[in-house]
Write an enzyme that holds these catalytic residues in place. Structure first.
Site, short mmCIF file in Angstrom:
data_model
loop_
_atom_site.label_atom_id
_atom_site.label_comp_id
_atom_site.label_asym_id
_atom_site.label_seq_id
_atom_site.Cartn_x
_atom_site.Cartn_y
_atom_site.Cartn_z
N LYS A 139 0.81 -1.21 0.00
CA LYS A 139 0.00 0.00 0.00
C LYS A 139 0.85 1.26 0.00
O LYS A 139 0.39 2.33 -0.39
CB LYS A 139 -0.87 0.03 1.28
CG LYS A 139 -1.86 -1.08 1.45
CD LYS A 139 -2.56 -0.91 2.82
CE LYS A 139 -3.45 -2.10 3.11
NZ LYS A 139 -4.04 -2.02 4.46
N GLU B 203 8.01 2.63 -5.58
CA GLU B 203 8.02 2.14 -4.19
C GLU B 203 8.14 3.30 -3.22
O GLU B 203 8.77 4.30 -3.53
CB GLU B 203 9.23 1.22 -3.97
CG GLU B 203 8.96 -0.25 -4.20
CD GLU B 203 8.17 -0.89 -3.06
OE1 GLU B 203 7.46 -0.17 -2.34
OE2 GLU B 203 8.25 -2.11 -2.92
N ILE C 140 9.46 2.68 -0.05
CA ILE C 140 10.72 2.42 0.66
C ILE C 140 11.36 1.13 0.18
O ILE C 140 10.66 0.15 -0.12
CB ILE C 140 10.48 2.36 2.20
CG1 ILE C 140 11.81 2.25 2.96
CG2 ILE C 140 9.53 1.24 2.57
CD1 ILE C 140 11.68 2.52 4.46
N VAL C 141 12.66 1.15 0.06
CA VAL C 141 13.43 -0.06 -0.20
C VAL C 141 14.27 -0.32 1.05
O VAL C 141 15.05 0.54 1.46
CB VAL C 141 14.32 0.09 -1.44
CG1 VAL C 141 15.17 -1.17 -1.62
CG2 VAL C 141 13.47 0.32 -2.67
N ASP C 142 14.02 -1.49 1.63
CA ASP C 142 14.67 -1.84 2.90
C ASP C 142 15.71 -2.94 2.62
O ASP C 142 16.85 -2.64 2.28
CB ASP C 142 13.56 -2.30 3.85
CG ASP C 142 14.02 -2.51 5.27
OD1 ASP C 142 15.23 -2.58 5.51
OD2 ASP C 142 13.17 -2.62 6.19
N GLY D 102 15.53 -4.89 0.06
CA GLY D 102 15.63 -4.96 -1.40
C GLY D 102 14.94 -6.17 -2.01
O GLY D 102 14.79 -6.26 -3.23
N THR E 216 11.80 -7.13 -2.06
CA THR E 216 10.54 -6.85 -2.77
C THR E 216 10.82 -6.33 -4.17
O THR E 216 10.25 -6.81 -5.17
CB THR E 216 9.71 -5.82 -1.99
OG1 THR E 216 9.47 -6.32 -0.68
CG2 THR E 216 8.38 -5.56 -2.68
N LYS F 115 16.78 2.44 2.78
CA LYS F 115 17.61 2.20 3.97
C LYS F 115 18.86 1.48 3.49
O LYS F 115 18.90 0.24 3.44
CB LYS F 115 16.85 1.31 4.96
CG LYS F 115 15.75 1.99 5.71
CD LYS F 115 15.25 1.04 6.79
CE LYS F 115 14.11 1.62 7.56
NZ LYS F 115 13.60 0.68 8.58
N ASP G 106 3.67 3.23 7.06
CA ASP G 106 2.87 3.01 8.26
C ASP G 106 3.64 2.37 9.39
O ASP G 106 4.71 1.78 9.19
CB ASP G 106 1.68 2.10 7.93
CG ASP G 106 2.10 0.63 7.79
OD1 ASP G 106 3.07 0.37 7.04
OD2 ASP G 106 1.49 -0.23 8.43
C1 PRP Z 1 7.21 -2.07 2.37
C2 PRP Z 1 7.47 -1.25 1.15
C3 PRP Z 1 8.07 -2.22 0.20
C4 PRP Z 1 8.75 -3.23 1.09
C5 PRP Z 1 10.22 -3.00 1.08
O1 PRP Z 1 5.98 -2.69 2.25
O2 PRP Z 1 6.31 -0.66 0.65
O3 PRP Z 1 7.09 -2.82 -0.62
O4 PRP Z 1 8.25 -3.04 2.42
O5 PRP Z 1 10.87 -3.91 1.92
P1 PRP Z 1 12.07 -4.81 1.42
O6 PRP Z 1 13.03 -3.93 0.65
O7 PRP Z 1 12.69 -5.29 2.73
O8 PRP Z 1 11.56 -5.93 0.61
P2 PRP Z 1 5.20 -3.34 3.49
O9 PRP Z 1 5.50 -4.80 3.53
O10 PRP Z 1 5.53 -2.57 4.74
O11 PRP Z 1 3.70 -3.17 3.08
P3 PRP Z 1 2.82 -1.84 2.90
O12 PRP Z 1 3.44 -1.06 1.76
O13 PRP Z 1 1.46 -2.36 2.57
O14 PRP Z 1 2.88 -1.07 4.19
#
Ligand code: PRP
Length: 181
Positions: free
Chosen positions: A43, A99, A101-103, A105, A107, A131, A159
């Protein structure tokens, strides 16, 4: 604003300025293509996608995709599952994954592979924040808003337990904020 509002990390002004810069860069890079397909990852990307798309000066269409990840950092496999696919056919089209955020990576890496298998003309990526210290896999972000540290950030789509997504800025949630809500 209540006392336990998240501390501002990136102000609304800085976000809007950077989003305008990214939109100008994207519009310039894609030049006179017939159509850019922007795919927002639900989302969190919904606000960034809305603002970015409205600032583009090139033809664009909007799609959304939804994924679910298991365990995030606690799962080294970074397993990601598709929950909702795009509706339109992206074969032969220029695709921009958007996107919030990229945490780790995982996703974005999964999405690039999955969408790439549909034989688009190109696939590029845009993310508002990254990040950098948390990266577990290498992914290219063609259009990046900001690098941030390893903090729990909320607002502008992001969120904490489904709260704070509509804050106009990006803030940091600290344990005190969470307990006080
Ligand atoms: C967040 C963000 C990315 C993902 C990144 O989604 O929107 O899709 O995490 O994380 P990664 O780099 O570790 O893969 P989240 O799972 O929090 O869902 P949301 O967007 O519905 O809040």
């Amino acid at each position: 604003m209540s006392d336990n509002a998240p501390e501002v990390l990136i102000s609304e002004d800085r976000i809007q300025t950077r989003v305008a810069e990214l939109a100008a860069q994207i519009s310039s890079d894609y030049g006179d293509i017939a159509e850019l397909v922007m795919i927002g990852v639900l989302k969190g990307a919904f606000i960034f996608l809305a603002d970015l798309s409205r600032k583009l000066s090139i033809p664009r269409t909007i799609e959304f995709i939804a994924i679910s990840s298991y365990g995030k950092k606690s799962a080294p496999s970074g397993a990601v599952r598709l929950v909702m696919d795009v509706r339109g056919n992206i074969e032969g089209k220029h695709v921009l994954i958007v996107e919030d955020i990229v945490d780790t990576g995982h996703t974005l890496k999964y999405l690039m592979g999955m969408l790439g298998s549909h034989r688009p003309a190109s696939v590029k990526t845009a993310a508002l924040v990254r990040k950098a210290e948390s990266a577990e896999v290498d992914v290219t972000i063609d259009y990046l808003g900001f690098d941030i540290g390893d903090e729990w950030v909320v607002g502008y789509g992001l969120d904490y337990a489904e709260q704070y997504r509509t804050l106009p800025y990006i803030g940091v949630v600290k344990p005190a904020n969470i307990q006080a809500r």
